[in-house]
Design a protein around this motif. Structure first.
Motif, short mmCIF file in Angstrom:
data_model
loop_
_atom_site.label_atom_id
_atom_site.label_comp_id
_atom_site.label_asym_id
_atom_site.label_seq_id
_atom_site.Cartn_x
_atom_site.Cartn_y
_atom_site.Cartn_z
N PRO A 225 0.79 -1.16 -0.24
CA PRO A 225 -0.16 0.03 0.05
C PRO A 225 0.87 1.23 0.06
O PRO A 225 0.44 2.33 -0.65
N GLN A 226 1.93 1.20 0.77
CA GLN A 226 2.95 2.45 0.74
C GLN A 226 4.01 2.13 0.16
O GLN A 226 4.50 1.10 -0.20
N SER A 259 1.45 3.73 -5.11
CA SER A 259 1.10 3.48 -3.73
C SER A 259 -0.43 4.07 -3.76
O SER A 259 -0.86 4.67 -4.66
N TYR A 261 -2.35 3.49 -0.51
CA TYR A 261 -2.87 3.51 0.82
C TYR A 261 -3.99 4.43 0.84
O TYR A 261 -4.87 4.36 1.95
N GLN A 262 -4.03 5.61 0.18
CA GLN A 262 -4.88 6.70 0.34
C GLN A 262 -6.39 6.44 -0.32
O GLN A 262 -7.20 7.19 -0.21
N TYR A 266 -9.38 1.07 0.56
CA TYR A 266 -8.43 0.34 1.21
C TYR A 266 -8.46 0.89 2.76
O TYR A 266 -8.51 0.37 3.53
N VAL A 267 -8.80 2.57 2.82
CA VAL A 267 -9.00 3.14 3.98
C VAL A 267 -10.09 2.42 4.77
O VAL A 267 -10.20 2.10 5.98
N GLU A 311 4.36 8.30 4.02
CA GLU A 311 3.12 7.54 3.50
C GLU A 311 2.45 6.90 4.71
O GLU A 311 1.23 6.74 4.55
N CYS A 315 -1.13 7.29 6.08
CA CYS A 315 -2.12 6.25 5.91
C CYS A 315 -2.70 5.97 7.31
O CYS A 315 -4.06 6.01 7.39
N SER A 371 1.59 -2.73 6.92
CA SER A 371 2.39 -2.37 5.72
C SER A 371 2.22 -3.44 4.46
O SER A 371 2.96 -3.54 3.36
#
Ligand SMILES: C=CC1=C(C)c2cc3[nH]c(cc4nc(cc5[nH]c(cc1n2)c(C)c5CCC(=O)O)C(CCC(=O)O)=C4C)c(C)c3C=C
Ligand code: FE2
Length: 512
Positions: A225-226, A259, A261-262, A266-267, A311, A315, A371
């Motif tokens: 993700p990052q 990436s 993660y944002q 996903y969040v 990141e 995240c 991660s």
């Protein structure tokens, strides 16, 4: 007015002068907000592909409805958008069919105990993991052999305790299948490939299949993700080398999602997993949410410009904001785990933080691996066994752990959206698109992406020791450095004289 993609009548009847955003279902508004105004024949596309950035792209639409700039990308973008938004309404999409592929990049893990040492060798032979001074680069492989042999017994113990091998290949292949199905359901049929950096199926194997299947558009999606130089960066660098040397690949259009993660999907999926795990505690409100990220040596961030730490912190903020919106006000902490060797890694360290939380009287702890999106040795052994034990010893009474995302539905569907949203950018980034530079790590081609960070490829202190002894941290550091120098000197001597212990062990001649 008509655009020659999508259903012409749909385009002409609804887009004229209308704010498209108002017509989008609310869930959709988060990912794409399109405002198309044909007055003056300017088409403005506003893409909010992440919670973080808003991108605006202005394009000219000619009188006959074709788009004069970046037409293929935009046509496809509109096509996907129309197909997605008006599911069941659009009957035919008359855009050219492309052979779309998605390449999932991951680390790879040993499948049996015999695989452990060669897997470690591949890892330590990676110049993005051990970056030697230019003059000593010829030592990379013998050094990797040496370190992997030293570390193998300890690693084998770990892999033995989780069933004799890493579950990473199985889980990544399940994720690939789930992503393929999700893309199909979204009217975007694509082949999905898995390319591992250090073990089977290697990236090279995936690339062979991609060529065999005559893929014409490729979306590269690292399953981290990052972004870190040591993970996605290393995989992308390898990919760049493979691309550069191959005529077919050089001409194949591709883009990278560096990436993600944002992303909302996903969040939200992470927040849902945390929320449901909190409910297993007797007093959910009193639980400390403990994000544990895989560490990297500090020098990666401070000297080479790795965006990993930024990141990661961003995240965690996004997930916590989502939890607060759901009425979950719990305290949280972020720490970094899995450090190896004497150099300093990102702090605070997970083990130190657990002890500290125990001292501060925290009684309920929920560990969240952040991660990585599949279970692996560091969740199954390090967190579930070592850190759990340490937590209980430190006075924490109730321990929980959030499972890795794996094939969780919202997450996989969101990855499919990420792929669809990336498609219009395929092959486009070579023109140095300003829009793409707005995000921390831009969406783009492999070459361009790698040029945005770590441009000087500075030497970094090796993150692993070749030998360890000593009682204090500082003694360990200096012992590590001294040992490193000694081994390098020995290796130099061996290489120059052709005699020595590595030759006797049959290691060095392998690399001649
Ligand atoms: C985001 C995730 C990861 C980062 C960042 C990362 C950096 C990094 N790792 C090592 C050394 C080792 N990593 C090992 C295994 C391993 N690493 C990750 C993820 C990240 N690594 C995963 C998911 C795994 C497990 C794979 C599996 O088999 O399940 C290992 C081998 C295991 C062991 O011996 O502990 C080593 C060694 C370094 C040096 C580094 C940054 C420079
Ligand atoms: Fe690692």
């Amino acid at each position: 007015m008509q655009i020659d993609v999508g259903r012409a009548s749909y385009v002409s009847s609804t887009y004229q002068g209308e704010n498209y955003a108002q017509r989008c279902p609310s869930s959709y508004r988060y990912t794409h907000v399109c405002k198309l105004s044909f007055k003056g024949f300017v088409c403005q596309k506003t893409t909010r592909s992440s919670l973080q950035s808003t991108k605006v792209l202005r394009l000219r639409v000619t009188r006959n409805g074709t788009i004069s700039r970046g037409s293929t990308k935009v046509q496809e973008f509109l096509c996907c958008t129309l197909a997605k938004e008006s599911e069941g309404v659009v009957e035919s999409l008359n855009y050219k069919k492309e052979n779309v592929g998605v390449l999932l990049l991951n680390l790879g893990g040993p499948e049996t105990l015999e695989d452990v040492q060669p897997f470690l060798y591949n890892l330590f032979a990676d110049p993005d993991i051990i970056r030697l001074p230019r003059l000593l680069r010829f030592l990379q492989q013998p050094l990797a052999k040496f370190i992997s042999m030293m570390r193998a017994p300890k690693s084998m113990e770990g892999y033995a305790s989780i069933g004799g091998g890493s579950p990473l290949r199985r889980i990544t292949e399940e994720q690939a299948n789930a992503l393929r199905t999700a893309l199909e359901e979204k009217n975007m049929p694509a082949k999905v490939y898995v390319g591992m950096r250090y073990w089977h199926p290697f990236t090279e194997e995936a690339i062979r299949k991609i060529k065999k299947d005559r893929i014409s558009k490729l979306v590269v999606l690292p399953l981290y993700p990052q972004f870190s130089i040591s993970t996605s960066g290393s995989s992308l660098r390898l990919l760049e080398e493979i691309f550069r040397e191959d005529e077919y690949l050089v001409n194949m259009h591709h883009t990278v999602i560096p990436s993600w993660y944002q992303r909302e999907g996903y969040v939200k999926s992470m927040a849902t997993l945390i929320q449901s795990e909190l409910e297993t505690f007797q007093k959910p409100r009193e639980v400390m949410i403990f994000f544990s990220a895989h560490g990297v040596p500090r020098a990666y961030v401070e000297e080479a410009g790795d965006p990993y730490k930024d990141e990661m912190e961003h995240c965690v903020r996004l997930i916590m904001t989502e939890l607060r919106l759901r009425g979950i006000p719990n305290d949280h902490t972020l720490a970094y785990q899995s450090r190896v060797g004497p150099v300093e890694w990102l702090k605070p360290y997970t083990d130190d933080t657990i002890r500290e939380l125990g001292r501060r009287g925290v009684k309920n702890l929920l560990a969240v691996p952040i991660s990585f999106v599949s279970e692996h040795i560091e969740t199954l052994e390090e967190i579930d066994v070592e850190y759990r034990e340490l937590a209980l010893e430190s006075g924490i009474r109730n321990w929980g752990r959030v499972p890795a995302l794996g094939c969780e539905e919202t997450f996989i569907r969101d990855l499919a959206d990420a792929v669809i949203e990336a498609l219009p950018y395929v092959g486009a980034m070579a023109v140095s698109n300003l829009e793409a530079r707005q995000s921390l790590i831009p969406l783009g081609s492999v070459g361009e992406l790698l040029a945005t960070y770590d441009t000087q490829r500075r030497e970094l202190p090796p993150p692993v020791p070749v030998w360890e002894w000593g009682w204090t941290k500082s003694a360990e550091t200096w012992n590590g450095r001294a040992a490193m120098l000694a081994v390098l000197a020995l290796l130099l001597l061996e290489v120059s004289t052709g005699q020595g212990i590595l030759h006797q062990m049959g290691i060095l001649p392998l690399f001649h």
